[in-house]
Every structure is written in C-alpha cells, then in structure tokens.
Design an enzyme around this catalytic site. Structure first.
Site, PDB file in Angstrom:
ATOM      1  N   GLY A  53       0.844  -1.095   0.155  1.00 13.79           N
ATOM      2  CA  GLY A  53       0.180   0.064   0.021  1.00 13.79           C
ATOM      3  C   GLY A  53       0.918   1.268  -0.114  1.00 13.79           C
ATOM      4  O   GLY A  53       2.038   1.159   0.317  1.00 13.79           O
ATOM      5  N   CYS A  80       5.065  -6.331   1.699  1.00 13.80           N
ATOM      6  CA  CYS A  80       5.460  -4.572   1.632  1.00 13.80           C
ATOM      7  C   CYS A  80       4.672  -4.177   2.664  1.00 13.80           C
ATOM      8  O   CYS A  80       4.878  -4.616   4.318  1.00 13.80           O
ATOM      9  CB  CYS A  80       5.411  -3.975   0.403  1.00 13.80           C
ATOM     10  SG  CYS A  80       6.335  -2.635   0.469  1.00 13.80           S
ATOM     11  N   TYR A  81       3.864  -3.440   2.579  1.00 10.59           N
ATOM     12  CA  TYR A  81       2.933  -2.770   3.496  1.00 10.59           C
ATOM     13  C   TYR A  81       2.281  -3.757   4.699  1.00 10.59           C
ATOM     14  O   TYR A  81       2.285  -3.639   5.805  1.00 10.59           O
ATOM     15  CB  TYR A  81       1.895  -1.817   3.008  1.00 10.59           C
ATOM     16  CG  TYR A  81       1.069  -1.286   4.066  1.00 10.59           C
ATOM     17  CD1 TYR A  81       1.572   0.160   4.806  1.00 10.59           C
ATOM     18  CD2 TYR A  81      -0.370  -1.456   4.383  1.00 10.59           C
ATOM     19  CE1 TYR A  81       1.007   0.865   5.833  1.00 10.59           C
ATOM     20  CE2 TYR A  81      -0.905  -0.714   5.202  1.00 10.59           C
ATOM     21  CZ  TYR A  81      -0.381   0.333   5.821  1.00 10.59           C
ATOM     22  OH  TYR A  81      -1.345   0.979   6.666  1.00 10.59           O
ATOM     23  N   HIS A 166       8.126  -7.286  -3.712  1.00 10.96           N
ATOM     24  CA  HIS A 166       6.901  -7.646  -4.589  1.00 10.96           C
ATOM     25  C   HIS A 166       7.129  -8.869  -5.316  1.00 10.96           C
ATOM     26  O   HIS A 166       7.543  -8.724  -6.376  1.00 10.96           O
ATOM     27  CB  HIS A 166       6.251  -6.490  -5.263  1.00 10.96           C
ATOM     28  CG  HIS A 166       5.820  -5.323  -4.640  1.00 10.96           C
ATOM     29  ND1 HIS A 166       4.656  -5.239  -3.976  1.00 10.96           N
ATOM     30  CD2 HIS A 166       6.681  -4.367  -3.967  1.00 10.96           C
ATOM     31  CE1 HIS A 166       4.451  -4.018  -3.352  1.00 10.96           C
ATOM     32  NE2 HIS A 166       5.656  -3.664  -3.078  1.00 10.96           N
ATOM     33  N   GLU A 168       4.845 -10.472  -6.830  1.00  7.03           N
ATOM     34  CA  GLU A 168       3.849 -10.536  -7.849  1.00  7.03           C
ATOM     35  C   GLU A 168       4.340  -9.709  -9.014  1.00  7.03           C
ATOM     36  O   GLU A 168       3.501  -9.984 -10.000  1.00  7.03           O
ATOM     37  CB  GLU A 168       2.493  -9.958  -7.145  1.00  7.03           C
ATOM     38  CG  GLU A 168       2.570  -8.432  -6.957  1.00  7.03           C
ATOM     39  CD  GLU A 168       3.012  -7.894  -5.564  1.00  7.03           C
ATOM     40  OE1 GLU A 168       3.833  -8.787  -4.882  1.00  7.03           O
ATOM     41  OE2 GLU A 168       2.711  -7.034  -5.078  1.00  7.03           O
ATOM     42  N   ASP A 223     -16.447 -10.268 -24.259  1.00  5.90           N
ATOM     43  CA  ASP A 223     -16.761 -10.665 -22.878  1.00  5.90           C
ATOM     44  C   ASP A 223     -18.174 -10.993 -23.004  1.00  5.90           C
ATOM     45  O   ASP A 223     -18.707 -12.185 -22.388  1.00  5.90           O
ATOM     46  CB  ASP A 223     -16.610  -9.448 -21.732  1.00  5.90           C
ATOM     47  CG  ASP A 223     -15.135  -9.046 -21.934  1.00  5.90           C
ATOM     48  OD1 ASP A 223     -14.454  -9.985 -22.249  1.00  5.90           O
ATOM     49  OD2 ASP A 223     -14.957  -7.774 -21.665  1.00  5.90           O
ATOM     50  N   LYS A 363      -9.613 -10.940 -18.355  1.00  5.48           N
ATOM     51  CA  LYS A 363      -9.649 -11.109 -19.561  1.00  5.48           C
ATOM     52  C   LYS A 363      -9.077 -12.097 -20.291  1.00  5.48           C
ATOM     53  O   LYS A 363      -9.698 -13.114 -20.970  1.00  5.48           O
ATOM     54  CB  LYS A 363      -9.034  -9.823 -20.186  1.00  5.48           C
ATOM     55  CG  LYS A 363      -9.287  -9.815 -21.833  1.00  5.48           C
ATOM     56  CD  LYS A 363     -10.828  -8.787 -21.806  1.00  5.48           C
ATOM     57  CE  LYS A 363     -11.081  -8.721 -23.378  1.00  5.48           C
ATOM     58  NZ  LYS A 363     -12.384  -8.000 -23.174  1.00  5.48           N
TER      59      LYS A 363
HETATM   60  P1  XMP Z   1      -8.307   2.064 -19.520  1.00 10.59           P
HETATM   61  O1  XMP Z   1      -8.970   3.065 -20.412  1.00 10.59           O
HETATM   62  O2  XMP Z   1      -9.194   1.770 -18.388  1.00 10.59           O
HETATM   63  O3  XMP Z   1      -8.729   0.901 -20.161  1.00 10.59           O
HETATM   64  O4  XMP Z   1      -7.008   1.962 -19.292  1.00 10.59           O
HETATM   65  C1  XMP Z   1      -8.589  -0.602 -19.973  1.00 10.59           C
HETATM   66  C2  XMP Z   1      -9.272  -1.547 -20.735  1.00 10.59           C
HETATM   67  O5  XMP Z   1     -10.598  -1.592 -20.636  1.00 10.59           O
HETATM   68  C3  XMP Z   1     -11.285  -1.242 -21.953  1.00 10.59           C
HETATM   69  N1  XMP Z   1     -12.256  -0.135 -21.393  1.00 10.59           N
HETATM   70  C4  XMP Z   1     -13.645  -0.553 -21.346  1.00 10.59           C
HETATM   71  N2  XMP Z   1     -14.099  -2.029 -21.313  1.00 10.59           N
HETATM   72  N3  XMP Z   1     -16.101  -0.791 -20.719  1.00 10.59           N
HETATM   73  C5  XMP Z   1     -15.454  -1.828 -21.142  1.00 10.59           C
HETATM   74  O6  XMP Z   1     -16.097  -3.119 -21.245  1.00 10.59           O
HETATM   75  C6  XMP Z   1     -15.833   0.519 -20.454  1.00 10.59           C
HETATM   76  O7  XMP Z   1     -16.478   1.419 -20.376  1.00 10.59           O
HETATM   77  C7  XMP Z   1     -14.240   0.406 -20.748  1.00 10.59           C
HETATM   78  N4  XMP Z   1     -13.499   1.622 -20.733  1.00 10.59           N
HETATM   79  C8  XMP Z   1     -12.234   1.072 -21.251  1.00 10.59           C
HETATM   80  C9  XMP Z   1     -10.196  -0.565 -22.656  1.00 10.59           C
HETATM   81  O8  XMP Z   1     -10.385  -0.660 -24.119  1.00 10.59           O
HETATM   82  C10 XMP Z   1      -8.938  -1.428 -22.381  1.00 10.59           C
HETATM   83  O9  XMP Z   1      -8.835  -2.705 -23.007  1.00 10.59           O
END
Ligand code: XMP
Length: 508
Positions: A53, A80-81, A166, A168, A223, A363
């Site tokens: 943290g 760590c923390y 860390h 991880e 998804d 993912k």
């Molecule tokens: P960011 O912009 O947060 O994106 O760095 C990380 C990953 O998430 C996707 N992304 C989304 N996926 N609903 C989704 O299902 C959303 O509102 C959303 N916003 C960002 C983005 O393409 C990347 O893979």
C-alpha cells in the site's frame, strides 16, 4: 470452492497478486482491508495475502490490520506494507525512513525458510518502500535480506510470512515460485481451471434462473459473447439476446458480428438505435457524462425489451473482474479512474437482477473459457473493445460525421496491422482516436483545416500497465498516408507514445 483472500491496502499491484494466484489455478478474491472478519470467515479462505500500500504504518489514518484474521488460523503472507502491519501488530519494530527504495535489488538468503528455496539466493527482487521492519516479532526469524534491509521474515509454526519486496511483479525473478510455495503451504488443490469455471457457472446459472427468462446484453465484444454462450449452455432458449447498434461500433462491425452470432446458435434480437444514442450525446463533451449517458441508454433499452418478454427477470452482462475492482471506491484503497459502463451506468433501481458469469474472471481467463466452449476464433481473439465504443475514442463532441471519420481511420489502422500477423500477435489493442483539434494543412495547393487522428498500438499482459508498440516506420507511414488521403476530414496523423500509467488506454 477453495479461496485465497487478498486484502487490499491500496497497492497498485493488488490485482497482479490475484492474477498470479489464478495462473497457479487458485481462485483468489480481492477485498478491501476493512472487510469484516465475518465476511472473510464466510469464504473459509485457505490462505490470506495482505497487499502492499502507499502508506506508512505511521501515517495518520493509515489502513490498519484487523487482528481477528489471525484467529482464522490460516497461513498469511504480508507483502511490503502488509508485512509491516503483521510485524507491527505482533510486537516487531517498524522504522519509517525518509528515503524510498524503489526498483531492483538482490535477495540474500540469511536463514532457513519454508517459503524461500535455497536457489533463490542472490536473485533479483522488486522493492518499492520507504518504511521497513527492523525488529522481528517473537517466534519469527529473518530469512532474507537485501543489503542491510530485512526483506523476508517467517514464523513457520503459525504460518505467518512477510516479504518486503513484491513477488507478484515480474521483475522479482522467483516471485511466481515464492507465491506457488505459499499456495502449497496453504494446501490448495489448485483446480481453478476453465473447465471448472464453466461447470460451476452453468450450475449457478441454472440454480439462479430456474424457469425464468433471461435477456442478454450483447455488445459484440469477447466478454458479452462468451457470457451469452455460458448462459446458452446452461439454459438454452430461456435466454433471449439483444444486440444494440448504438452507432458507436467499428466500421461494418454490427452486421459482421450479427452474422457470427447467428452461426453460434444464439437467439438474437437486433436493435438499431444509433440515432437515439447520438441524439442523447449531442453537445456532450465531458468524458464521464458521455459514459453515463451511453451506459444509461443501454440499460433503458434492455429494460424496455425485458418488459416485452414475459417472465424475463434477469439480465446477463459480460462484466469482468477488473471492471468490478476499478469501479469500487474503497476508502484508502484503489481509486476510481473511470466509470466502466457495465457498472457505472446502472440506474440505482434496477428492474432486472444481474447475471454476470464472468464477474470473477480476468480477460485472458475469459479467452481460455471461450476457446474451451468451442467459440470461433473471430470472437475469442477479438481485440478488447470498450462498452461505450467509439464514444470514448472521439474526444470532445460525438457527431454522426465524426463517428464516420473515426470509423474510416480506425478501419485503415486495423487493416494495415492485420496484414502483418507477426506484428499483430504481440499487440494487446490497436485503434485510432479522433481529437477535437483542428490544424492547418496543405493538400493539392489548397489550404486545409481538419481534424487530427491518433494511432495507438500497445503491448500489455494484464491491461493494468501498457507499453506503446515500436511499430515499423514503414507501417506507420502507410497508415498515415492512407488515412490522410482516404478519410475526408483528417489532415494530420500522430502516434501515441505514452505508457499506462500515467496514461490510460482509452482517451476518455
Ligand atoms: P483504460 O482506459 O481504463 O482501459 O486504461 C483498460 C481496458 O478496458 C477497456 N475499457 C472498457 N471496457 N467498458 C468496457 O467493457 C468500458 O467502459 C471500458 N473503458 C475502457 C479498454 O479498451 C482497455 O482494454
């Protein structure tokens, strides 16, 4: 189900701990540090990890350890923390330092250990701390140091362990092995696999839904398609899928994906609502407001459709674990960066109960589940696409004209990269972003004053961090000249060279 509980004290690496556990086929769940002992006990964890943290244990209001977890009598690993909290609570001494040690260091084994193998001696570890332990609690021994800093302690009898570094993080050479050793000490049977997730989800879905009808919100992405297939395997025709054209999908995507859904045997009702969404977004420039409008509109459509289906009480969504974690504001823990539409757009009073079969998966786990379910490559290997679609890639106002401009530029970027499978295979995502900036150019002796577009392509393991791809100059040149000559409305192309953090993937 056997569970590893990870208590989050606000580290940027907390999710990584969960991922590493899952890679070792252990179901892991992240909970805020303040979670009640009753809730933790209910999960009957076989082991607990205390994350790192940003605080020092001496900071006022710093997140504290609920000592009651010690009574659960399961192995605990403090990182760590987390290690400092363990040491402090058990009578050790923790010293705050004015300087921060950050980066690679060398682990030196200084004592017998059930956690650290002899071969880890002199290996590289990743440190990120100011405060550290200088005196160990009774019953503990120091098992490793880095220079003069104590970097590993343990009480093998009570099963309590602390690491200053860390494990991880990939830069810790034997980090994965250390976590595996901890997991072995917890006696996990390590059966969290795609097959077991599928089996367990099908069972849960059947038990939850009974004879009700379910509607599924398909977005065209990996998804929701995989979530729908899982539900299909569980309850077949009780599920009706709705696929909304929100006007913010990629070029030709709606029709192409609709055709694939039909071949997968899903019952899909297409809804063409582009105008509705674009009207609602007219004049809106604030990123969060855009996300909320798009998310809210989706839900309203689903609710309306559900009402028309007799006996529909449930809504399926392809929400993933990172969506859930990033959207939960925990005091002192991970902060909210963006409202992911799956979660953030939900109205307070949902008329439908949610079914989110992927809510606990990352993912890459989802892709494995998809492949195990036998889904076509075109769905399983589809690059991630955000729920709000091009809406978060059109910076500033979204207009029908600007959507077309971005769709055309984006199609060129994807087409050129997909011509080169050797380059594509290493990319996590690649797309175009439209800026609200206009600049002066010259084309065929004429002055132009048009928009600028950004090309973006990056590598990532887990999307928590990214690095921009070093694409060949010739490829960038081809994309740039094709975009400027073929897309009406763009006269300037730039390439994004920012990592995440400090940037995020989507511009809004
Ligand atoms: P960011 O912009 O947060 O994106 O760095 C990380 C990953 O998430 C996707 N992304 C989304 N996926 N609903 C989704 O299902 C959303 O509102 C959303 N916003 C960002 C983005 O393409 C990347 O893979």
């Amino acid at each position: 189900m056997q569970t590893l509980v990870i208590l989050d004290f606000g580290s940027q690496y907390t999710q990584l701990i969960a991922r590493r556990a899952r890679e070792l086929n252990v179901h892991s769940i992240i909970l805020p540090f303040s979670t009640s002992i009753e809730k933790i006990a209910e999960l009957a964890p076989l082991g607990i990890i205390l994350s790192g943290g940003p605080n020092s244990v001496y900071d006022e209001g710093a997140p504290d350890l609920n000592e009651a977890i010690l009574n659960l009598e399961v192995p605990i690993l403090g990182i760590c923390y987390g290690m400092q909290l363990l040491a402090q609570h058990l009578g050790g001494t923790v010293e705050a330092s004015s300087t921060r040690e950050y980066g690679k260091a060398t682990l030196k084994k200084v004592g017998e250990s059930v956690l650290l193998d002899a071969s880890f001696d002199r290996s590289t570890i990743w440190m990120s701390h100011g405060t550290h332990v200088i005196g160990v609690p009774e019953g503990f021994s120091v098992t490793a140091k880095s220079g003069d800093t104590i970097c590993a302690i343990e009480d093998p009898v009570l099963g309590l362990f602390g690491l200053q570094f860390h494990p991880e993080v990939v830069h810790s050479e034997y980090g994965r092995q250390i976590l595996e050793n901890f997991i072995e000490l917890c006696h996990f049977t390590r059966d969290w696999t795609a097959e077991s997730i599928i089996e367990q989800q099908i069972e849960t879905i059947r038990a939850t839904v009974g004879t009700s009808k379910v509607i599924c919100a398909l977005s065209g992405g990996v998804d929701s398609s995989i979530a729908a297939t899982l539900v299909d395997r569980a309850i077949g025709d009780q599920q009706i899928c709705i696929f909304v054209d929100n006007g913010l999908l990629r070029q030709n995507e709606y029709d192409e994906v609709l055709a694939v859904y039909k071949t997968m045997g899903l019952q899909v009702k297409p809804i063409r609502a582009a105008k509705l969404f674009l009207d609602k977004l007219k004049g809106v420039t604030d990123p969060e407001q855009k996300r909320k409008i798009i998310g809210g509109e989706f839900i309203r459509i689903f609710e309306r459709e559900a009402k028309a289906i007799k006996g529909a009480n449930f809504l399926v969504q392809g929400t993933l674990y990172p969506d859930v974690i990033e959207s939960v504001a925990v005091h002192g823990s991970s902060v909210v960066i963006k409202s992911h539409h799956n979660v953030g757009g939900l109205p307070e009073k949902m008329q439908l109960k949610l079914i989110e079969p992927l809510r606990e998966t990352f993912k890459d786990e989802v892709r494995v589940i998809g492949a195990t379910l036998g889904l076509p490559e075109s769905i399983v290997q589809r690059q991630a696409f955000p729920g709000p679609g091009l809406g978060v890639r059109i910076v500033g106002e979204i207009t029908p004209e600007r959507v077309v401009i971005l769709q055309q530029a984006d199609a060129i970027v994807r087409e050129e990269i997909e011509r080169l499978p050797e380059i594509r295979k290493d990319l996590f995502q690649y797309f175009a972003v439209l800026l609200p900036v206009k600049s002066v150019g010259v084309m065929g002796d004429q002055r132009t004053y048009e928009y600028a577009v950004v090309i973006k392509a990056f590598h990532s393991d887990d999307i928590m961090t990214t690095d921009w791809a070093r694409l060949p100059y010739d490829l960038l040149a081809t994309m740039s000249s094709r975009i400027v000559s073929q897309v009406h409305g763009i006269n300037r192309v730039v390439y994004e060279i920012t990592t995440k953090p400090p940037a995020t993937v989507e511009w809004e």
